[in-house]
Design an enzyme around this catalytic site. Sequence first.
Site, mmCIF file in Angstrom:
data_model
loop_
_atom_site.group_PDB
_atom_site.id
_atom_site.type_symbol
_atom_site.label_atom_id
_atom_site.label_comp_id
_atom_site.label_asym_id
_atom_site.label_seq_id
_atom_site.Cartn_x
_atom_site.Cartn_y
_atom_site.Cartn_z
ATOM 1 N N HIS A 16 0.869 2.279 -1.576
ATOM 2 C CA HIS A 16 0.429 1.371 -2.638
ATOM 3 C C HIS A 16 0.427 2.082 -3.994
ATOM 4 O O HIS A 16 0.837 1.499 -5.003
ATOM 5 C CB HIS A 16 -0.972 0.835 -2.328
ATOM 6 N N ASP A 111 -4.234 -4.330 -7.200
ATOM 7 C CA ASP A 111 -3.641 -4.309 -5.860
ATOM 8 C C ASP A 111 -4.158 -5.481 -5.026
ATOM 9 O O ASP A 111 -5.259 -6.006 -5.272
ATOM 10 C CB ASP A 111 -4.017 -2.987 -5.182
#
Length: 473
Positions: A16, A111
């Site tokens: 990520h 995110d």
Amino acid sequence: MEQTELVFIPFPIIGHLASALEIAKLITKRDPRFSITIFIMKFPFGSTDGMDTDSDSIRFVTLPPVEVSSETTPSGHFYSEFLKVHIPLVRDAVHELTRSNSVRLSGFVIDMFCTHMIDVADEFGVPSYLFFSSGAAVLGFLLHVQFLHDYEGLDINEFKDSDAELDVPTLVNSVPGKVFPAWMFDKESGGAEMLLYHTRRFREVKGILVNTFIELESHAIQSLSGSTVPEVYPVGPILNTRMGSGGGQQDASAIMNWLDDQPPSSVVFLCFGSMGSFGADQIKEIAHALEHSGHRFLWSLRQPPPKGKMIPSDHENIEQVLPEGFLHRTARIGKVIGWAPQIAVLAHSAVGGFVSHCGWNSLLESVWYGVPVATWPIYAEQQINAFQMVKDLGLAVEIKIDYNKDRDHIVSAHEIENGLRNLMNINSEVRKKRKEMEKISHKVMIDGGSSHFSLGHFIEDMDSKVMKGKDAL
């Protein structure tokens, strides 16, 4: 000149973080008015060290470490608490960032697992955007399941380990329960609750950046457009250009030198991601399959992490976990390694096939380099990724699509060998499709390409929302 500042809040695991950094680079290269600050949260289960950039427009701010609970393993409950305790730290860091009169805060890019931070963006009166690091099909799957759960009383547990199928608008074929993400069934540790919470909040953002491209996921993207979901911007494929963690230049050089000595498209590369590892029984089945197949191979073999850690490590003595004599018998055709410089390996002309855990980043890398994939998903949303690649898109062959590290299942040497044979078939339809998609994946990122256009559209939309916000003040 007034600086236009974007705040990025990625989930603190390497896949990520790396994707967040790459999209930040794309934005700042495309529009020099932007500077981006990436907040790094320190995770107790794995390292986030080694994040750096040569861009003057991007900087990292590492937030102070936090104490969450005495839990020694990651769980849905832990992740939720971990993010909640970071809210005041993020708020303080943004205050510090905006103290200068020359900085204009234009928004948060958060995110998919950091949606708590929408509240902080709201406090500062700026829009929040989601960066979804998986594909559009998975985004649509999560939104559809959440809607059915909240408004039509869907009992997700009916699908656990089941052949029962669910029609999902973003996937062409009905999705069997056995490829649903395991967290959807995790009530005890809070995984299901966490997934539903974040998915509900996806609907609150002003737009969703997705690491994909229209030509790869045309069905999924069309299904999302015009729906009640915020606007989707397909801006991929965004690849991780970092070497990765766990190895060094010396390891990489030895691996690349070995590949240099192999014939073109002859090597099967087996690599299972930053968190992929197997027990002794499964390792022996893989070894038997590789030996019997006769194919050249490069095998990234890592040992499971100790309790309380997420990231596997290299074996101290690799011979101890392999069948007796395996390394000697396969010395002419194979190399067993620990950490692998995955992008460099996939880019090498000797590599003809990739046995992958089907993490979305890895699948995009395989598309970019035109390397056919054999699917072996392990955790998270990887089973759906594998299902989509094999069943919907015809871009992969199957070893397994429903394997899950939490189930007590051993994939047999026979199944693996069959998968390897299909993978390395030079005349396969999958290989032809891969080569076509490789060319397309490069074109979409340059001027005139679909993802290039989509990124520009995102920047324009973000600018207009900021100006509207200023006018309203």
